[in-house]
Design an enzyme around this catalytic site. Structure first.
Site, mmCIF file in Angstrom:
data_model
loop_
_atom_site.group_PDB
_atom_site.id
_atom_site.type_symbol
_atom_site.label_atom_id
_atom_site.label_comp_id
_atom_site.label_asym_id
_atom_site.label_seq_id
_atom_site.Cartn_x
_atom_site.Cartn_y
_atom_site.Cartn_z
ATOM 1 N N ASN A 72 10.033 6.367 -8.929
ATOM 2 C CA ASN A 72 8.587 6.166 -8.982
ATOM 3 C C ASN A 72 7.851 7.374 -8.430
ATOM 4 O OD1 ASN A 72 6.722 5.549 -6.461
ATOM 5 N ND2 ASN A 72 8.800 4.890 -5.894
ATOM 6 N N LEU A 76 1.146 7.040 -3.772
ATOM 7 C CA LEU A 76 0.452 6.365 -2.672
ATOM 8 C C LEU A 76 -0.954 5.897 -3.030
ATOM 9 C CD1 LEU A 76 1.835 8.563 0.241
ATOM 10 C CD2 LEU A 76 2.498 6.251 -0.349
ATOM 11 N N ASN A 102 1.735 -0.758 6.354
ATOM 12 C CA ASN A 102 2.315 0.575 6.205
ATOM 13 C C ASN A 102 1.160 1.570 6.135
ATOM 14 O OD1 ASN A 102 3.265 2.870 4.258
ATOM 15 N ND2 ASN A 102 5.173 1.893 4.865
ATOM 16 N N CYS A 133 6.941 10.896 2.266
ATOM 17 C CA CYS A 133 6.725 10.438 0.901
ATOM 18 C C CYS A 133 6.971 11.579 -0.058
ATOM 19 C CB CYS A 133 5.337 9.882 0.697
ATOM 20 S SG CYS A 133 5.179 9.255 -0.968
ATOM 21 N N LYS A 168 8.986 4.880 9.886
ATOM 22 C CA LYS A 168 9.811 4.762 8.676
ATOM 23 C C LYS A 168 10.321 6.128 8.248
ATOM 24 C CE LYS A 168 9.900 2.911 4.014
ATOM 25 N NZ LYS A 168 9.207 2.073 3.031
ATOM 26 N N ILE A 194 15.752 3.274 4.762
ATOM 27 C CA ILE A 194 15.223 4.567 4.373
ATOM 28 C C ILE A 194 14.086 4.439 3.340
ATOM 29 C CG2 ILE A 194 17.336 5.898 4.748
ATOM 30 C CD1 ILE A 194 17.954 5.664 1.762
ATOM 31 N N ASN A 195 13.315 5.495 3.213
ATOM 32 C CA ASN A 195 12.363 5.600 2.124
ATOM 33 C C ASN A 195 13.130 6.065 0.865
ATOM 34 O OD1 ASN A 195 9.864 5.871 0.711
ATOM 35 N ND2 ASN A 195 8.861 6.278 2.674
ATOM 36 N N THR A 196 12.419 6.307 -0.214
ATOM 37 C CA THR A 196 13.079 6.702 -1.466
ATOM 38 C C THR A 196 13.688 8.112 -1.361
ATOM 39 O OG1 THR A 196 10.973 7.520 -2.290
ATOM 40 C CG2 THR A 196 11.582 5.282 -2.920
ATOM 41 N N THR A 269 12.778 -2.731 -4.466
ATOM 42 C CA THR A 269 12.775 -2.609 -5.922
ATOM 43 C C THR A 269 13.137 -3.890 -6.666
ATOM 44 O OG1 THR A 269 13.183 -0.252 -5.777
ATOM 45 C CG2 THR A 269 13.888 -1.297 -7.821
HETATM 46 C C1 LIG Z 1 6.924 1.521 -6.635
HETATM 47 C C2 LIG Z 1 7.233 1.829 -5.196
HETATM 48 C C3 LIG Z 1 6.183 2.100 -4.302
HETATM 49 C C4 LIG Z 1 6.457 2.398 -2.961
HETATM 50 N N1 LIG Z 1 5.419 2.635 -2.094
HETATM 51 C C5 LIG Z 1 5.685 2.878 -0.768
HETATM 52 C C6 LIG Z 1 4.610 3.078 0.174
HETATM 53 O O1 LIG Z 1 3.424 2.977 -0.157
HETATM 54 N N2 LIG Z 1 4.941 3.371 1.470
HETATM 55 C C7 LIG Z 1 6.260 3.441 1.888
HETATM 56 O O2 LIG Z 1 6.525 3.693 3.079
HETATM 57 N N3 LIG Z 1 7.286 3.216 1.023
HETATM 58 C C8 LIG Z 1 7.023 2.935 -0.279
HETATM 59 N N4 LIG Z 1 8.069 2.705 -1.149
HETATM 60 C C9 LIG Z 1 9.464 2.762 -0.651
HETATM 61 C C10 LIG Z 1 10.007 1.358 -0.377
HETATM 62 O O3 LIG Z 1 9.246 0.675 0.593
HETATM 63 C C11 LIG Z 1 11.492 1.423 0.070
HETATM 64 O O4 LIG Z 1 11.578 2.178 1.265
HETATM 65 C C12 LIG Z 1 12.390 2.078 -0.974
HETATM 66 O O5 LIG Z 1 11.984 1.710 -2.278
HETATM 67 C C13 LIG Z 1 13.873 1.712 -0.794
HETATM 68 O O6 LIG Z 1 14.087 0.317 -0.885
HETATM 69 P P1 LIG Z 1 14.532 -0.424 -2.267
HETATM 70 O O7 LIG Z 1 15.695 0.346 -2.807
HETATM 71 O O8 LIG Z 1 14.871 -1.833 -1.877
HETATM 72 O O9 LIG Z 1 13.341 -0.366 -3.183
HETATM 73 C C14 LIG Z 1 7.810 2.401 -2.500
HETATM 74 C C15 LIG Z 1 8.857 2.127 -3.400
HETATM 75 C C16 LIG Z 1 8.589 1.823 -4.725
HETATM 76 C C17 LIG Z 1 9.726 1.516 -5.654
#
Ligand SMILES: Cc1cc2nc3c(=O)[nH]c(=O)nc-3n(C[C@H](O)[C@H](O)[C@H](O)COP(=O)(O)O)c2cc1C
Length: 309
Positions: A72, A76, A102, A133, A168, A194-196, A269
Site C-alpha cells: 500500500n 497517511l 495512532n 512510514c 511503533k 512492526i510497520n510495513t 491486512t
Molecule cells: C492500507 C494500510 C494502511 C496503513 N496505515 C497505517 C497508519 O496510518 N499508521 C501506521 O502506523 N501503520 C499503518 N499501517 C501499518 C499497519 O498498521 C501494520 O503495522 C502493518 O500493516 C503490518 O500488519 P499486517 O501485516 O497485519 O497488516 C497500514 C497498513 C495498511 C495495509
C-alpha cells in the site's frame, strides 16, 4: 456467567480485556466497520494515523496485491486531529470502544501538537506514535531509521501527554533492537512492531510501476516471519511490554507472537479480506487455552523454550 478462560492482559500501564487489537490503517476510524464487527469485543481499536492537518494521501493506485500480502501507498490520508476529535472520536467513546490513536508528523513539533490536542479529550486509552512510514517522501520517514531521532520524537510526545505512549517501530533498520532500546530510553511505555516493509511492484506489459507513488509498504502473511523475529529481538532487548504486528491472520499466528513474548497483538491486512478475523482470533485463542488447560493467557505469554546452543 464466568468466562471459560481469562484473556485479560496487562500491557504496561494499560489493561486490555483480551490481547487482540486491530491495526492502524486497516480499520478506518472504527465506525466504518461497526456494521460488520462487534467493536466492543476487541481488545482495542487502533485508528488510522492522525496528523495535525487533514492530508489527501498519495496518487492512485494506492493498493496492489502481492503474493501473500498487500503493498500500500495510502500516504497517511487522514482527516486531521481537529476533525478526528469532533467527528470520529465521539462515536467510539459513546460505544465504549477501547481506543488507541495512532499519530504522526513531519517534525517533533507536529507530533507534539497532535499529542497535546488528543490529551485534552476523554475516551483515549493510549497514543501510538508512528515513527516510520515508508510511504511518505518527507518528514516522519526519517525518525524511525535513527536511534537518536526516534528517541527524540518519543521523548517530545511523552513530555506533552499524560496518556501512555506506544512507540511503533519500522523494520527497515539495521537493528530493530537498538531502536527499541533508544525509544525505551526516550520514555516509551510500550513498543509495537512492526510497520510495513518497503516494497514495489511493476506491470511487465505497460512497463509502469503498479503504484501511483512507485513505492509502498508490504503487509500481510508475507511479512509474518520477519515480524516474529523482530518481536523476539525487541522483547529480549527492552523491559517495556511489546505488541506484535505483522501478518497475523489466525489464532495460531497470534499465539505464536504471544509465545515469543508479545503481550498483545494487532491484526491488520486480513481485515480487508475478513473483517471478522480479529473476533475469530479471540475465540480461537480461547479455544486453544481450553484445550491446553491454560486458565489465564498471561501464563502462556513469553513461554517459548529455546534450545541451548
Ligand atoms: C492500507 C494500510 C494502511 C496503513 N496505515 C497505517 C497508519 O496510518 N499508521 C501506521 O502506523 N501503520 C499503518 N499501517 C501499518 C499497519 O498498521 C501494520 O503495522 C502493518 O500493516 C503490518 O500488519 P499486517 O501485516 O497485519 O497488516 C497500514 C497498513 C495498511 C495495509
Amino acid at each position: 456467567m464466568k468466562e471459560r478462560v481469562d484473556l485479560t492482559v496487562q500491557v504496561g500501564p494499560i489493561v486490555l480485556k483480551n490481547p487482540v487489537m486491530v491495526a492502524s490503517g486497516t480499520f478506518g476510524y472504527g465506525r466504518e466497520m461497526a456494521d460488520l464487527v462487534p467493536l466492543e469485543q476487541l481488545g482495542a481499536v487502533v485508528v488510522k494515523g492522525i496528523s495535525s492537518k487533514p492530508r489527501p494521501g498519495n496518487h492512485p493506485p494506492r493498493i496492489v496485491e502481492a503474493t501473500a500480502g498487500l503493498i500500500n501507498s495510502i500516504g497517511l490520508e487522514n482527516v486531521g486531529v481537529e476533525m478526528f476529535i469532533r467527528d470520529k472520536l465521539p462515536y467510539l467513546r459513546k460505544r465504549n470502544v477501547p481506543t488507541i490513536v495512532n499519530i504522526f508528523g513531519e517534525s517533533p513539533e507536529e507530533y507534539v501538537e497532535v499529542a497535546s490536542a488528543l490529551s485534552e479529550v476523554d475516551g483515549i486509552l493510549a497514543l501510538e506514535v508512528n515513527i516510520s512510514c515508508p510511504n511518505v517522501r518527507s518528514g516522519g520517514i526519517c525518525f524511525g531509521a535513527s536511534a537518536e531521532m526516534a528517541a527524540q520524537v518519543v521523548r517530545a510526545v511523552k513530555d506533552s501527554t499524560h496518556l501512555p505512549v506506544i512507540a511503533k517501530l519500522s523494520p527497515q533498520v539495521t537493528s530493530i533492537a537498538q531502536i527499541a532500546k533508544a525509544v525505551e530510553g526516550g520514555g516509551a511505555d510500550i513498543i509495537s512492531c512492526i510497520n510495513t516493509i518497503p516494497a514495489m511492484a511493476a506491470d511487465i506489459y505497460t512497463r509502469k510501476p503498479r503504484l501511483g507513488n512507485v513505492f509502498g509498504g508490504l503487509s500481510g502473511p508475507a511479512i509474518k516471519p520477519i515480524a516474529l523475529k523482530s518481536v523476539f529481538d525487541v522483547v529480549r532487548e527492552v523491559s517495556v511490554p511489546v505488541i506484535g504486528i505483522g501478518g497475523i491472520a489466525t489464532a495460531e499466528d497470534a499465539l505464536e507472537f504471544l509465545l515469543v513474548g508479545a503481550r498483545a497483538v494487532q491484526v491488520g491486512t486480513v481485515n480487508f479480506a475478513n473483517p471478522m478475523a480479529s473476533i475469530e482470533i479471540i475465540e480461537g485463542i480461547k479455544n486453544f487455552c481450553e484445550q491446553q488447560n491454560i486458565s489465564r493467557i498471561e501464563d502462556y505469554i513469553g513461554t517459548l523454550q529455546l534450545p541451548t546452543l
